[in-house]
Structure formats: C-alpha cells, structure tokens
Scaffold this motif. Structure first.
Motif, PDB file in Angstrom:
ATOM      1  N   ASN A  52     -50.253 -15.497  66.034  1.00  9.85           N
ATOM      2  CA  ASN A  52     -50.686 -15.212  67.407  1.00  9.85           C
ATOM      3  C   ASN A  52     -52.203 -15.323  67.492  1.00  9.85           C
ATOM      4  OD1 ASN A  52     -50.742 -14.534  70.098  1.00  9.85           O
ATOM      5  ND2 ASN A  52     -50.172 -12.387  69.803  1.00  9.85           N
ATOM      6  N   ALA A  87     -53.286 -13.002  71.285  1.00  4.25           N
ATOM      7  CA  ALA A  87     -53.903 -11.752  70.841  1.00  4.25           C
ATOM      8  C   ALA A  87     -55.422 -11.809  70.924  1.00  4.25           C
ATOM      9  CB  ALA A  87     -53.466 -11.434  69.410  1.00  4.25           C
ATOM     10  N   GLU A  88     -55.998 -13.014  70.747  1.00  3.37           N
ATOM     11  CA  GLU A  88     -57.453 -13.150  70.721  1.00  3.37           C
ATOM     12  C   GLU A  88     -58.046 -13.532  72.064  1.00  3.37           C
ATOM     13  OE1 GLU A  88     -58.671 -15.861  67.712  1.00  3.37           O
ATOM     14  OE2 GLU A  88     -57.583 -14.844  66.099  1.00  3.37           O
ATOM     15  N   SER A 189     -44.728 -15.752  66.426  1.00  6.28           N
ATOM     16  CA  SER A 189     -44.880 -15.205  67.774  1.00  6.28           C
ATOM     17  C   SER A 189     -44.239 -16.195  68.739  1.00  6.28           C
ATOM     18  CB  SER A 189     -46.354 -15.033  68.139  1.00  6.28           C
ATOM     19  OG  SER A 189     -47.003 -14.161  67.250  1.00  6.28           O
ATOM     20  N   GLU A 200     -45.178  -9.969  69.367  1.00  9.80           N
ATOM     21  CA  GLU A 200     -45.941  -9.725  68.151  1.00  9.80           C
ATOM     22  C   GLU A 200     -45.367 -10.577  67.015  1.00  9.80           C
ATOM     23  OE1 GLU A 200     -48.684  -7.844  67.574  1.00  9.80           O
ATOM     24  OE2 GLU A 200     -48.753  -7.649  69.759  1.00  9.80           O
TER      25      GLU A 200
END
Length: 263
Positions: A52, A87-88, A189, A200
C-alpha cells in the motif's frame, strides 16, 4: 517434462532481491471469474499494491479496450477520473466498466501515457493486461496480441491454483525476449470499488525485497504461486520504444493473474 524442469531451474536460479515493492499498473476488479452479465466495474491505478505504498498520478490512457472472441471493443469512453487514496498519498486514477454479455474470456488491455519517475528521471510505460472469464469457456487467453511489450500466459491466468506454478513468455512485438527482468508482486492491498480507499496489506514484504526472475533464452519464465489472490508480473524495458520527451523510457509488459485455493 525436460522443458518444464529447465524452466523451473532457470527461474529458481535467477530470483533476485530488489527494493521492497515495485511500480505496477493495475486493471482491477475483485474477481477474475465473472458470474453474471452486465456492466462490470474496474479501476485503473498506478500504485505499489504489495505494501500500500506510493500512488502515481495517471493521465488518461492512450488505449483501454477488451478482446472477446477475437473482437476488440474500445472502452476509453467508459473511463471517468477518480482519486485513489493509498497509505502515503492520493493519486489520479480511473474508473471504467466492461460489458459482460456472453460466455468466454475477456482480455482487458491498458496502454497508459508514459509516467515520469522523478527519482530516476526516466519515463515508465506499463502496457498491462488482465484476463476475466465467464462460465469457464476459454476463448482468447493464450493468444499473442502483437503488443509492443506483452507477456503471453501459458496457464489460464484466471484459473491458477495456489501452490501450483505459472509460466509466461516475454515478447517484444511478438518476438521472445531472452534475459528479461521480471518483477513479481502480490496485491496484498486491494482497492475498494465503492470508495477511494483500499484495504490494509494482508502480508508483509519479503525480507529480500521485490521478487525478480529472468526469462530464459526463449523468453520463458516460471514462478511458484504460494498464495491465493492477484499476482502481477512486469517485464521491464522489453518494448521497442526507449525514449520519450528526450528522456529514457522503460516500456514494460505487465500481466495480472488470479490464484485461488483448492477447496
């Protein structure tokens, strides 16, 4: 049997570690085996799906189409721009649809605009294919399409069992590529089809980094599939085009296969 043994030995000997995860162009839908007719939603995302990781902005693809029973249908007009949240960061992606009408294979192809990777100051263009099927009738999956860069599957890519193997052949304009570097990534993910979110990661990246295999003298490689889910294979820089806007271009061939558990 001799060929199979040679392929397994060649690939096992050339699995090399790189960084934790790799750039991968996705044509994503949750399942490769389609149960019913209708408009099947798909997402086009340029991302690091193993961990992810970073999401790369996509421009409108040059081409997005399907092949069913040997007939090509353009799908560019089904695309609409969406945001995708990793996620980033978030990045520009696309949502489209595939008309599922009859039994057989549906081969989806995306030819994206080259992406400028600032950290390396090169362009990346991943010509990507994914294979769907309805009612178990095989029609198009083994066909060579003559793309600038492609991976020809030698196993049905929607019908792979976890614990078995997958063999592909790396081609450039229909000709085999010896010694091609193939990055291998598990989609740990998975994008949510109803929102910009994703799940996740279900696994952690392997300690040695990205899995890499090299094709043999005839362009073949074989990889043992350890887990159910989507697996991506990217043959790097095998296409004939090597420059874009005055900079180096890596024209890659990407294929996604789907593995299931035998229950």
């Amino acid at each position: 049997m001799k060929l199979y043994t040679t392929l397994m030995a060649a690939t096992a000997a050339t699995l090399l570690p790189l960084s934790a995860s790799a750039h991968f162009q996705l044509i994503y839908t949750p399942e490769a085996v389609v149960e019913s007719t209708g408009e099947l939603p798909v997402k086009l995302i340029f991302w690091h799906p193993l961990d992810n990781g970073h999401v790369m902005d996509m421009a409108t693809p040059r081409e997005f189409y399907m092949v069913h029973n040997g007939e090509r249908t353009d799908l560019l007009d089904t695309l609409s721009a969406v945001d995708f949240q990793g996620a980033e960061n978030s990045g520009a992606a696309f949502r489209g649809s595939v008309p599922i009408r009859r039994s057989g294979d549906y081969v989806l192809v995306t030819v994206p605009e080259p992406y400028h990777e600032e950290s390396e100051d090169i362009y990346i263009q991943q010509i990507t294919r994914v294979f769907l099927n309805r009612n178990g009738l095989p029609t198009d999956w083994p066909d060579v399409m003559g793309l600038p860069a492609e991976i020809q599957p030698l196993n049905r890519p929607y019908n792979v069992l976890a614990g078995s193997t997958f063999t592909g052949r790396v081609l450039s304009e229909g000709e085999p590529v010896a010694g091609a570097e193939i990055e291998i990534e598990y989609m740990a993910s998975e994008p949510d089809m109803d929102s910009a979110a994703t799940t996740e990661p279900t696994v952690t990246p392997p300690a040695g980094g990205t899995l890499v295999a090299l094709s043999d003298a005839n362009g073949y490689f074989t990889f043992g599939i350890p887990r159910a889910g989507w697996w991506g294979f990217a043959a790097l820089g095998v296409g004939p085009e090597t420059e874009h806007d005055g900079k180096e271009l890596s024209q890659d061939a990407v294929i996604w296969i789907h593995a299931t558990e035998l229950e």
